[in-house]
Motif scaffolding. Sequence first.
Motif, short mmCIF file in Angstrom:
data_model
loop_
_atom_site.label_atom_id
_atom_site.label_comp_id
_atom_site.label_asym_id
_atom_site.label_seq_id
_atom_site.Cartn_x
_atom_site.Cartn_y
_atom_site.Cartn_z
N ASP A 183 12.00 5.40 36.49
CA ASP A 183 12.43 4.11 37.02
C ASP A 183 13.81 4.21 37.65
O ASP A 183 14.70 4.91 37.14
CB ASP A 183 12.47 3.07 35.90
CG ASP A 183 11.08 2.72 35.39
OD1 ASP A 183 10.37 2.00 36.09
OD2 ASP A 183 10.72 3.20 34.30
N HIS A 184 13.98 3.50 38.75
CA HIS A 184 15.27 3.44 39.43
C HIS A 184 15.35 2.12 40.18
O HIS A 184 14.58 1.88 41.11
CB HIS A 184 15.42 4.61 40.41
CG HIS A 184 16.72 4.62 41.14
ND1 HIS A 184 17.91 4.94 40.53
CD2 HIS A 184 17.02 4.34 42.43
CE1 HIS A 184 18.89 4.88 41.41
NE2 HIS A 184 18.37 4.50 42.57
N GLN A 185 16.28 1.26 39.75
CA GLN A 185 16.42 -0.07 40.33
C GLN A 185 15.07 -0.77 40.29
O GLN A 185 14.48 -0.94 39.25
CB GLN A 185 17.02 0.05 41.74
CG GLN A 185 18.42 0.63 41.75
CD GLN A 185 19.00 0.79 43.13
OE1 GLN A 185 18.35 0.54 44.15
NE2 GLN A 185 20.24 1.24 43.19
N ASN A 186 14.53 -1.17 41.44
CA ASN A 186 13.25 -1.88 41.44
C ASN A 186 12.06 -0.96 41.73
O ASN A 186 10.95 -1.43 41.97
CB ASN A 186 13.27 -3.01 42.48
CG ASN A 186 14.27 -4.09 42.13
OD1 ASN A 186 14.46 -4.40 40.95
ND2 ASN A 186 14.92 -4.65 43.14
N HIS A 187 12.32 0.33 41.71
CA HIS A 187 11.27 1.28 42.04
C HIS A 187 10.87 2.08 40.80
O HIS A 187 11.68 2.32 39.91
CB HIS A 187 11.75 2.24 43.14
CG HIS A 187 12.19 1.54 44.38
ND1 HIS A 187 11.31 1.01 45.29
CD2 HIS A 187 13.43 1.28 44.87
CE1 HIS A 187 11.99 0.46 46.29
NE2 HIS A 187 13.28 0.61 46.05
N SER A 188 9.62 2.49 40.78
CA SER A 188 9.15 3.28 39.65
C SER A 188 8.08 4.27 40.13
O SER A 188 7.52 4.12 41.22
CB SER A 188 8.57 2.38 38.55
OG SER A 188 7.42 1.69 39.03
N TYR A 232 18.39 8.49 36.85
CA TYR A 232 17.10 7.81 36.74
C TYR A 232 16.74 7.60 35.28
O TYR A 232 17.10 8.40 34.41
CB TYR A 232 16.00 8.63 37.43
CG TYR A 232 16.08 8.60 38.93
CD1 TYR A 232 15.25 7.78 39.68
CD2 TYR A 232 17.04 9.37 39.60
CE1 TYR A 232 15.33 7.73 41.05
CE2 TYR A 232 17.14 9.33 40.99
CZ TYR A 232 16.29 8.50 41.70
OH TYR A 232 16.40 8.46 43.07
N ARG A 233 16.04 6.51 35.00
CA ARG A 233 15.55 6.26 33.66
C ARG A 233 14.21 7.01 33.51
O ARG A 233 13.25 6.68 34.18
CB ARG A 233 15.37 4.77 33.39
CG ARG A 233 15.01 4.50 31.90
CD ARG A 233 15.14 3.03 31.54
NE ARG A 233 14.08 2.21 32.11
CZ ARG A 233 14.25 1.35 33.10
NH1 ARG A 233 15.46 1.22 33.66
NH2 ARG A 233 13.26 0.64 33.58
N ARG A 235 12.36 5.95 46.39
CA ARG A 235 13.14 4.95 47.13
C ARG A 235 12.36 4.34 48.28
O ARG A 235 12.64 3.23 48.71
CB ARG A 235 14.42 5.59 47.65
CG ARG A 235 15.39 5.95 46.53
CD ARG A 235 16.55 6.78 47.04
NE ARG A 235 17.48 7.09 45.97
CZ ARG A 235 18.51 7.93 46.06
NH1 ARG A 235 18.71 8.55 47.21
NH2 ARG A 235 19.31 8.16 45.04
N GLN A 252 6.91 1.80 46.61
CA GLN A 252 6.94 0.98 45.40
C GLN A 252 6.10 1.58 44.28
O GLN A 252 6.50 1.57 43.13
CB GLN A 252 6.44 -0.43 45.73
CG GLN A 252 7.40 -1.24 46.60
CD GLN A 252 8.59 -1.74 45.81
OE1 GLN A 252 8.53 -1.86 44.61
NE2 GLN A 252 9.69 -2.02 46.50
#
Length: 324
Positions: free
Chosen positions: A61-66, A318-319, A289, A292
């Motif tokens: 996960d990164h910001q609104n993306h996974s 990144y998570r 990035r 989606q």
Amino acid sequence: MTFTRNSAAFFRTRFFALIVTVLVALFMWAQAPNAHTQNTSSQNKVTGNVAPLRGTLYRIDHQNHSAWLFGTIHVGHTGFYPLEPQVMRALHEADTLVIEVDIRKVDALQKAMKEYAFYRDGKNLSNQLSHDALQKLKDGLREAGVPFDAVMTMKPWMIANVLIIQSMAQSGYPAEQGIEQYFLSIATQEKKSVQELETADYQLALFDRMTPAQQEAYLLDTLKDLKSGAGVQKGVSLIQAWSRADGPAMELQKRQMVEEDSASARFTENVLLNERNPDMANGIERLIRNNQKIFVAVGTLHLLGDNSVPALLKQRGYRVTKIY
């Protein structure tokens, strides 16, 4: 290159690149048509029958993306499919399948193979290998049922990989049942976008960077392992660990592989893993990035250890969540 009648069936295949497993070649020959496409309608649905966990699965996960990141093997058998529901659901919901190399690009694969995997200008194994290595190769080919004339213009690294693939197929794990083949059949049926992290040209060039002496040592290591049965056993042990989603066992197999004092072990660790993992992480970053919903499938060994792709992504902020 001239093939005999007996060898033609083995070599009448499409060449595609795969990721490293324990002495399972990065590059394999896949029969056409794809075995998975014959009955994908029932396999592509997550049913009420819960399939066992296989491989290893991460969520990035990164910001609104996974993204989902799944560790594959490059051979297999029909009993592996369908994979467990969470993997299948993630794949079905993804807009894009991301793999190392899109094996459907046959022209690019053939061009790369011609460029890197075969001798030119009158060179062949008879005038490139030492007398001892040439004799051991002929003995190994005889045991494998492969005519020397059929491979005489192949470079040593290529022959080593072909022999490994053949041995794994004879042990019940053919390349045409590999995980990437399965995922591509689903992507094709569901009209998903497919993105590559690498190219066939790049992957084959890695092998061809070996000096003639290194290629000979790589071939001799392989012949020795195949003769003793150790080569196939290593591959089977990794596959069995993968089929149980046994992380510790997969880590152990990797450590044993790269800690060996052999040309193949050094090449695998330094080039096929440590050199490629950062570039894979770069490619996944870029795609996360820009997309989606992506499902990334790369060789399991790239997801193991301190220098693995998940570890590198975590270092970059990144998570990274390991599902299993």
